[in-house]
Design a protein around this motif. Structure first.
Motif, mmCIF file in Angstrom:
data_model
loop_
_atom_site.group_PDB
_atom_site.id
_atom_site.type_symbol
_atom_site.label_atom_id
_atom_site.label_comp_id
_atom_site.label_asym_id
_atom_site.label_seq_id
_atom_site.Cartn_x
_atom_site.Cartn_y
_atom_site.Cartn_z
ATOM 1 N N ASN A 1 0.829 -1.211 0.000
ATOM 2 C CA ASN A 1 0.000 0.000 0.000
ATOM 3 C C ASN A 1 0.858 1.252 0.000
ATOM 4 O O ASN A 1 1.876 1.300 0.678
ATOM 5 N N VAL A 2 0.404 2.254 -0.743
ATOM 6 C CA VAL A 2 1.006 3.582 -0.705
ATOM 7 C C VAL A 2 -0.116 4.519 -0.302
ATOM 8 O O VAL A 2 -1.150 4.568 -0.973
ATOM 9 N N GLN A 3 0.039 5.199 0.827
ATOM 10 C CA GLN A 3 -1.097 5.965 1.353
ATOM 11 C C GLN A 3 -0.670 7.240 2.060
ATOM 12 O O GLN A 3 0.433 7.332 2.594
ATOM 13 N N ALA A 4 -1.597 8.231 2.049
ATOM 14 C CA ALA A 4 -1.354 9.477 2.767
ATOM 15 C C ALA A 4 -1.754 9.340 4.237
ATOM 16 O O ALA A 4 -1.259 10.071 5.098
ATOM 17 N N GLU A 5 -2.638 8.389 4.544
ATOM 18 C CA GLU A 5 -3.148 8.219 5.902
ATOM 19 C C GLU A 5 -2.073 7.647 6.833
ATOM 20 O O GLU A 5 -1.190 6.916 6.392
ATOM 21 N N ALA A 6 -2.232 7.949 8.115
ATOM 22 C CA ALA A 6 -1.304 7.432 9.129
ATOM 23 C C ALA A 6 -1.350 5.904 9.162
ATOM 24 O O ALA A 6 -2.342 5.291 8.762
ATOM 25 N N LEU A 7 -0.246 5.292 9.637
ATOM 26 C CA LEU A 7 -0.169 3.838 9.699
ATOM 27 C C LEU A 7 -0.735 3.337 11.030
ATOM 28 O O LEU A 7 -0.409 3.881 12.087
ATOM 29 N N ASP A 8 -1.556 2.300 10.968
ATOM 30 C CA ASP A 8 -2.062 1.643 12.168
ATOM 31 C C ASP A 8 -1.167 0.430 12.434
ATOM 32 O O ASP A 8 -1.393 -0.661 11.921
ATOM 33 N N LEU A 9 -0.122 0.652 13.246
ATOM 34 C CA LEU A 9 0.922 -0.365 13.410
ATOM 35 C C LEU A 9 0.402 -1.646 14.065
ATOM 36 O O LEU A 9 0.808 -2.748 13.684
ATOM 37 N N ASP A 10 -0.482 -1.507 15.045
ATOM 38 C CA ASP A 10 -1.013 -2.707 15.721
ATOM 39 C C ASP A 10 -1.789 -3.578 14.739
ATOM 40 O O ASP A 10 -1.639 -4.793 14.710
ATOM 41 N N ARG A 11 -2.614 -2.919 13.931
ATOM 42 C CA ARG A 11 -3.419 -3.665 12.971
ATOM 43 C C ARG A 11 -2.524 -4.344 11.929
ATOM 44 O O ARG A 11 -2.729 -5.508 11.573
ATOM 45 N N LEU A 12 -1.508 -3.617 11.467
ATOM 46 C CA LEU A 12 -0.598 -4.184 10.459
ATOM 47 C C LEU A 12 0.130 -5.405 11.004
ATOM 48 O O LEU A 12 0.260 -6.423 10.329
ATOM 49 N N HIS A 13 0.573 -5.314 12.270
ATOM 50 C CA HIS A 13 1.269 -6.441 12.873
ATOM 51 C C HIS A 13 0.340 -7.657 12.952
ATOM 52 O O HIS A 13 0.737 -8.784 12.636
ATOM 53 N N ARG A 14 -0.899 -7.419 13.361
ATOM 54 C CA ARG A 14 -1.878 -8.527 13.450
ATOM 55 C C ARG A 14 -2.123 -9.141 12.075
ATOM 56 O O ARG A 14 -2.258 -10.355 11.933
ATOM 57 N N GLU A 15 -2.198 -8.303 11.056
ATOM 58 C CA GLU A 15 -2.448 -8.817 9.698
ATOM 59 C C GLU A 15 -1.307 -9.705 9.211
ATOM 60 O O GLU A 15 -1.530 -10.664 8.482
ATOM 61 N N VAL A 16 -0.087 -9.367 9.622
ATOM 62 C CA VAL A 16 1.057 -10.164 9.179
ATOM 63 C C VAL A 16 1.028 -11.538 9.852
ATOM 64 O O VAL A 16 1.243 -12.554 9.211
ATOM 65 N N HIS A 17 0.706 -11.580 11.135
ATOM 66 C CA HIS A 17 0.612 -12.869 11.830
ATOM 67 C C HIS A 17 -0.645 -13.624 11.401
ATOM 68 O O HIS A 17 -0.614 -14.833 11.122
ATOM 69 N N ASP A 18 -1.767 -12.900 11.355
ATOM 70 C CA ASP A 18 -3.047 -13.430 10.858
ATOM 71 C C ASP A 18 -3.505 -14.688 11.608
ATOM 72 O O ASP A 18 -4.190 -15.538 11.038
ATOM 73 N N GLU A 19 -3.131 -14.791 12.867
ATOM 74 C CA GLU A 19 -3.506 -15.947 13.699
ATOM 75 C C GLU A 19 -3.256 -17.274 12.979
ATOM 76 O O GLU A 19 -4.017 -18.233 13.088
ATOM 77 N N ASP A 20 -2.168 -17.290 12.245
ATOM 78 C CA ASP A 20 -1.803 -18.459 11.441
ATOM 79 C C ASP A 20 -0.945 -19.397 12.303
ATOM 80 O O ASP A 20 0.165 -19.039 12.696
ATOM 81 N N PRO A 21 -1.445 -20.603 12.620
ATOM 82 C CA PRO A 21 -0.687 -21.496 13.496
ATOM 83 C C PRO A 21 0.619 -21.988 12.880
ATOM 84 O O PRO A 21 1.490 -22.496 13.586
ATOM 85 N N GLY A 22 0.788 -21.803 11.575
ATOM 86 C CA GLY A 22 2.034 -22.213 10.928
ATOM 87 C C GLY A 22 3.124 -21.163 11.028
ATOM 88 O O GLY A 22 4.268 -21.396 10.638
ATOM 89 N N VAL A 23 2.774 -19.975 11.549
ATOM 90 C CA VAL A 23 3.758 -18.886 11.643
ATOM 91 C C VAL A 23 4.516 -18.997 12.957
ATOM 92 O O VAL A 23 3.923 -18.971 14.036
ATOM 93 N N GLY A 24 5.842 -19.139 12.845
ATOM 94 C CA GLY A 24 6.670 -19.211 14.039
ATOM 95 C C GLY A 24 7.415 -17.928 14.312
ATOM 96 O O GLY A 24 7.980 -17.742 15.382
ATOM 97 N N ALA A 25 7.431 -17.026 13.328
ATOM 98 C CA ALA A 25 8.196 -15.792 13.497
ATOM 99 C C ALA A 25 7.586 -14.664 12.675
ATOM 100 O O ALA A 25 7.186 -14.865 11.523
ATOM 101 N N VAL A 26 7.493 -13.501 13.304
ATOM 102 C CA VAL A 26 7.119 -12.283 12.583
ATOM 103 C C VAL A 26 8.201 -11.254 12.866
ATOM 104 O O VAL A 26 8.538 -11.012 14.029
ATOM 105 N N VAL A 27 8.769 -10.677 11.814
ATOM 106 C CA VAL A 27 9.704 -9.566 11.976
ATOM 107 C C VAL A 27 9.098 -8.354 11.298
ATOM 108 O O VAL A 27 8.603 -8.443 10.172
ATOM 109 N N THR A 28 9.114 -7.230 12.013
ATOM 110 C CA THR A 28 8.600 -5.993 11.420
ATOM 111 C C THR A 28 9.659 -4.909 11.503
ATOM 112 O O THR A 28 10.493 -4.895 12.400
ATOM 113 N N PHE A 29 9.616 -4.016 10.534
ATOM 114 C CA PHE A 29 10.465 -2.826 10.557
ATOM 115 C C PHE A 29 9.570 -1.620 10.403
ATOM 116 O O PHE A 29 8.658 -1.615 9.559
ATOM 117 N N VAL A 30 9.803 -0.589 11.227
ATOM 118 C CA VAL A 30 9.082 0.675 11.075
ATOM 119 C C VAL A 30 10.105 1.793 10.953
ATOM 120 O O VAL A 30 10.994 1.924 11.800
#
Lengths: 148, 83
Positions: free
Chosen positions: A4-33
Protein backbone atom coordinates in the motif's frame (compact mmCIF):
# COMPACT_ATOMS: atom_id res chain seq x y z
CA UNK A 1 -3.37 -6.62 -0.20
CA UNK A 2 0.39 -6.91 0.19
CA UNK A 3 1.50 -3.42 -0.77
CA UNK A 4 0.00 0.00 0.00
CA UNK A 5 1.01 3.58 -0.71
CA UNK A 6 -1.10 5.97 1.35
CA UNK A 7 -1.35 9.48 2.77
CA UNK A 8 -3.15 8.22 5.90
CA UNK A 9 -1.30 7.43 9.13
CA UNK A 10 -0.17 3.84 9.70
CA UNK A 11 -2.06 1.64 12.17
CA UNK A 12 0.92 -0.37 13.41
CA UNK A 13 -1.01 -2.71 15.72
CA UNK A 14 -3.42 -3.67 12.97
CA UNK A 15 -0.60 -4.18 10.46
CA UNK A 16 1.27 -6.44 12.87
CA UNK A 17 -1.88 -8.53 13.45
CA UNK A 18 -2.45 -8.82 9.70
CA UNK A 19 1.06 -10.16 9.18
CA UNK A 20 0.61 -12.87 11.83
CA UNK A 21 -3.05 -13.43 10.86
CA UNK A 22 -3.51 -15.95 13.70
CA UNK A 23 -1.80 -18.46 11.44
CA UNK A 24 -0.69 -21.50 13.50
CA UNK A 25 2.03 -22.21 10.93
CA UNK A 26 3.76 -18.89 11.64
CA UNK A 27 6.67 -19.21 14.04
CA UNK A 28 8.20 -15.79 13.50
CA UNK A 29 7.12 -12.28 12.58
CA UNK A 30 9.70 -9.57 11.98
CA UNK A 31 8.60 -5.99 11.42
CA UNK A 32 10.46 -2.83 10.56
CA UNK A 33 9.08 0.68 11.07
CA UNK A 34 10.87 3.74 9.72
CA UNK A 35 10.17 7.07 11.47
CA UNK A 36 10.73 10.74 10.62
CA UNK A 37 13.76 11.97 12.58
CA UNK A 38 14.16 15.52 13.91
CA UNK A 39 17.77 15.77 12.72
CA UNK A 40 19.46 15.03 9.38
CA UNK A 41 23.01 15.96 8.33
CA UNK A 42 23.31 18.13 11.41
CA UNK A 43 20.24 20.22 10.67
CA UNK A 44 16.89 20.33 12.42
CA UNK A 45 13.99 18.84 10.46
CA UNK A 46 10.50 20.24 11.12
CA UNK A 47 8.56 18.03 8.72
CA UNK A 48 8.97 15.91 5.63
CA UNK A 49 7.17 15.79 2.31
CA UNK A 50 7.26 12.50 0.42
CA UNK A 51 6.80 12.64 -3.33
CA UNK A 52 6.34 9.47 -5.37
CA UNK A 53 5.65 8.21 -8.89
CA UNK A 54 2.00 7.08 -8.79
CA UNK A 55 1.58 3.76 -10.55
CA UNK A 56 5.25 2.88 -10.64
CA UNK A 57 5.54 3.02 -6.85
CA UNK A 58 3.03 0.24 -6.22
CA UNK A 59 4.49 -1.76 -9.08
CA UNK A 60 8.06 -1.40 -7.80
CA UNK A 61 7.07 -2.41 -4.26
CA UNK A 62 5.16 -5.44 -5.54
CA UNK A 63 8.17 -6.47 -7.60
CA UNK A 64 10.40 -6.29 -4.51
CA UNK A 65 7.89 -8.37 -2.51
CA UNK A 66 7.78 -10.93 -5.33
CA UNK A 67 11.56 -11.22 -5.21
CA UNK A 68 11.50 -11.75 -1.43
CA UNK A 69 8.89 -14.48 -1.86
CA UNK A 70 11.10 -16.21 -4.40
CA UNK A 71 14.13 -16.14 -2.10
CA UNK A 72 12.59 -17.08 1.25
CA UNK A 73 9.69 -19.32 2.31
CA UNK A 74 7.33 -16.61 3.61
CA UNK A 75 3.73 -16.96 4.76
CA UNK A 76 2.95 -13.27 4.44
CA UNK A 77 4.57 -9.97 3.52
CA UNK A 78 3.11 -6.53 4.10
CA UNK A 79 4.68 -3.26 2.91
CA UNK A 80 2.95 0.06 3.57
CA UNK A 81 4.59 3.40 2.72
CA UNK A 82 3.26 6.87 3.38
CA UNK A 83 3.34 9.80 0.98
CA UNK A 84 2.59 13.50 1.39
CA UNK A 85 3.30 15.60 4.47
CA UNK A 86 4.70 13.86 7.56
CA UNK A 87 5.60 15.29 10.95
CA UNK A 88 8.63 14.36 13.08
CA UNK A 89 8.20 11.04 14.93
CA UNK A 90 5.51 9.78 12.55
CA UNK A 91 6.02 6.35 10.96
CA UNK A 92 6.95 6.55 7.23
CA UNK A 93 7.13 2.89 6.34
CA UNK A 94 6.05 -0.50 7.71
CA UNK A 95 7.50 -3.80 6.52
CA UNK A 96 6.23 -7.01 8.10
CA UNK A 97 7.22 -10.57 7.27
CA UNK A 98 5.84 -13.86 8.61
CA UNK A 99 7.45 -17.28 8.25
CA UNK A 100 7.85 -20.59 10.05
CA UNK A 101 11.33 -19.72 11.30
CA UNK A 102 13.14 -16.56 12.33
CA UNK A 103 16.09 -16.63 9.94
CA UNK A 104 13.94 -16.19 6.84
CA UNK A 105 12.01 -13.32 8.42
CA UNK A 106 15.11 -11.42 9.58
CA UNK A 107 16.75 -11.73 6.18
CA UNK A 108 13.65 -11.02 4.11
CA UNK A 109 12.79 -7.92 6.15
CA UNK A 110 16.31 -6.50 5.70
CA UNK A 111 16.23 -7.34 1.98
CA UNK A 112 12.85 -5.64 1.52
CA UNK A 113 14.05 -2.43 3.19
CA UNK A 114 17.38 -2.37 1.34
CA UNK A 115 15.63 -2.80 -2.00
CA UNK A 116 12.84 -0.38 -1.14
CA UNK A 117 15.37 2.32 -0.28
CA UNK A 118 17.20 1.99 -3.59
CA UNK A 119 14.47 0.93 -6.08
CA UNK A 120 11.08 2.32 -5.06
CA UNK A 121 10.39 5.80 -6.51
CA UNK A 122 9.96 7.93 -3.38
CA UNK A 123 11.74 11.24 -2.74
CA UNK A 124 11.99 13.10 0.57
CA UNK A 125 11.92 16.88 0.82
CA UNK A 126 12.75 18.21 4.27
CA UNK A 127 11.34 21.38 5.79
CA UNK A 128 14.05 22.93 7.98
CA UNK A 129 14.27 26.29 9.80
CA UNK A 130 16.39 27.62 6.91
CA UNK A 131 14.09 26.41 4.15
CA UNK A 132 13.32 23.31 2.15
CA UNK A 133 15.79 20.82 0.70
CA UNK A 134 15.64 17.56 -1.21
CA UNK A 135 17.32 14.64 0.52
CA UNK A 136 20.16 13.11 -1.52
CA UNK A 137 20.59 9.38 -2.05
CA UNK A 138 23.22 7.72 0.15
CA UNK A 139 26.11 5.57 -0.97
CA UNK A 140 25.62 3.41 2.14
CA UNK A 141 22.09 2.52 0.96
CA UNK A 142 23.43 1.44 -2.43
CA UNK A 143 26.06 -0.69 -0.69
CA UNK A 144 23.47 -2.26 1.61
CA UNK A 145 21.32 -3.25 -1.37
CA UNK A 146 24.28 -4.67 -3.30
CA UNK A 147 24.94 -7.37 -0.65
CA UNK A 148 21.80 -9.25 -1.76
CA UNK B 1 4.49 10.06 -29.29
CA UNK B 2 6.26 9.16 -26.08
CA UNK B 3 5.50 10.48 -22.61
CA UNK B 4 8.37 11.76 -20.47
CA UNK B 5 8.03 12.37 -16.72
CA UNK B 6 10.40 14.22 -14.40
CA UNK B 7 10.23 13.86 -10.63
CA UNK B 8 11.31 15.59 -7.41
CA UNK B 9 14.42 17.79 -7.71
CA UNK B 10 14.65 17.18 -11.46
CA UNK B 11 11.09 18.44 -11.97
CA UNK B 12 11.90 21.61 -10.03
CA UNK B 13 15.26 22.27 -11.66
CA UNK B 14 13.90 21.65 -15.18
CA UNK B 15 10.67 23.50 -14.48
CA UNK B 16 8.54 20.76 -16.04
CA UNK B 17 6.76 17.68 -14.70
CA UNK B 18 6.04 15.94 -17.96
CA UNK B 19 5.81 16.29 -21.71
CA UNK B 20 5.03 14.40 -24.88
CA UNK B 21 7.38 14.35 -27.82
CA UNK B 22 7.31 12.68 -31.22
CA UNK B 23 9.43 9.59 -31.61
CA UNK B 24 11.70 9.57 -34.66
CA UNK B 25 14.36 7.22 -35.99
CA UNK B 26 17.15 8.98 -34.10
CA UNK B 27 15.61 7.92 -30.79
CA UNK B 28 16.19 4.24 -30.26
CA UNK B 29 17.03 4.06 -26.56
CA UNK B 30 16.46 5.90 -23.29
CA UNK B 31 20.07 7.07 -23.60
CA UNK B 32 19.35 8.60 -27.04
CA UNK B 33 16.44 10.49 -25.50
CA UNK B 34 18.64 11.70 -22.64
CA UNK B 35 21.22 13.01 -25.14
CA UNK B 36 18.51 14.85 -27.10
CA UNK B 37 17.11 16.47 -23.96
CA UNK B 38 20.56 17.46 -22.64
CA UNK B 39 21.09 19.52 -25.83
CA UNK B 40 18.28 21.86 -24.72
CA UNK B 41 20.60 23.98 -22.59
CA UNK B 42 22.66 24.31 -19.44
CA UNK B 43 20.05 23.24 -16.90
CA UNK B 44 19.17 20.16 -18.94
CA UNK B 45 22.83 19.31 -19.44
CA UNK B 46 23.56 19.61 -15.72
CA UNK B 47 20.50 17.78 -14.39
CA UNK B 48 20.20 14.91 -16.86
CA UNK B 49 24.00 14.60 -17.01
CA UNK B 50 24.24 13.56 -13.35
CA UNK B 51 25.98 10.23 -12.78
CA UNK B 52 23.36 9.22 -10.23
CA UNK B 53 20.47 9.78 -12.67
CA UNK B 54 17.85 7.04 -12.54
CA UNK B 55 15.37 6.21 -15.29
CA UNK B 56 12.31 4.09 -15.81
CA UNK B 57 10.66 2.66 -18.90
CA UNK B 58 6.93 1.97 -18.63
CA UNK B 59 7.16 2.25 -14.84
CA UNK B 60 10.03 -0.21 -14.38
CA UNK B 61 13.58 0.85 -13.56
CA UNK B 62 15.75 0.57 -16.65
CA UNK B 63 19.25 1.22 -18.00
CA UNK B 64 20.13 3.88 -20.55
CA UNK B 65 20.45 1.24 -23.26
CA UNK B 66 16.80 0.20 -22.88
CA UNK B 67 15.12 0.40 -26.31
CA UNK B 68 12.10 2.69 -26.64
CA UNK B 69 9.00 2.37 -28.80
CA UNK B 70 6.11 4.61 -29.70
CA UNK B 71 3.68 5.24 -26.80
CA UNK B 72 6.28 4.33 -24.18
CA UNK B 73 6.36 6.15 -20.84
CA UNK B 74 9.85 7.20 -19.79
CA UNK B 75 10.84 8.88 -16.54
CA UNK B 76 14.02 10.56 -15.30
CA UNK B 77 14.60 11.17 -11.61
CA UNK B 78 17.30 11.56 -8.94
CA UNK B 79 18.30 8.70 -6.64
CA UNK B 80 15.30 7.54 -4.67
CA UNK B 81 15.16 8.34 -0.94
CA UNK B 82 12.13 6.56 0.51
CA UNK B 83 11.94 4.36 3.59
Amino acid sequence: MTVNVQAEALDLDRLHREVHDEDPGVGAVVTFVGYVRDLNLGQQVDSLFLEHYPGMTERALQRIVDQANQRWPLQRVRVVHRVGLLQVAEPIVFVGVASAHRQATFEACAFLMDYLKTRAPFWKREQTPSGERWVDGRESDQLAASRW
Amino acid sequence: MILINYFARYREQLGIGGEKIALDDSLRSVGDLRTLLMARGEAWQAVLGENSLMCALNQDLCNLDAPIEDFDEIAFFPQVTGG
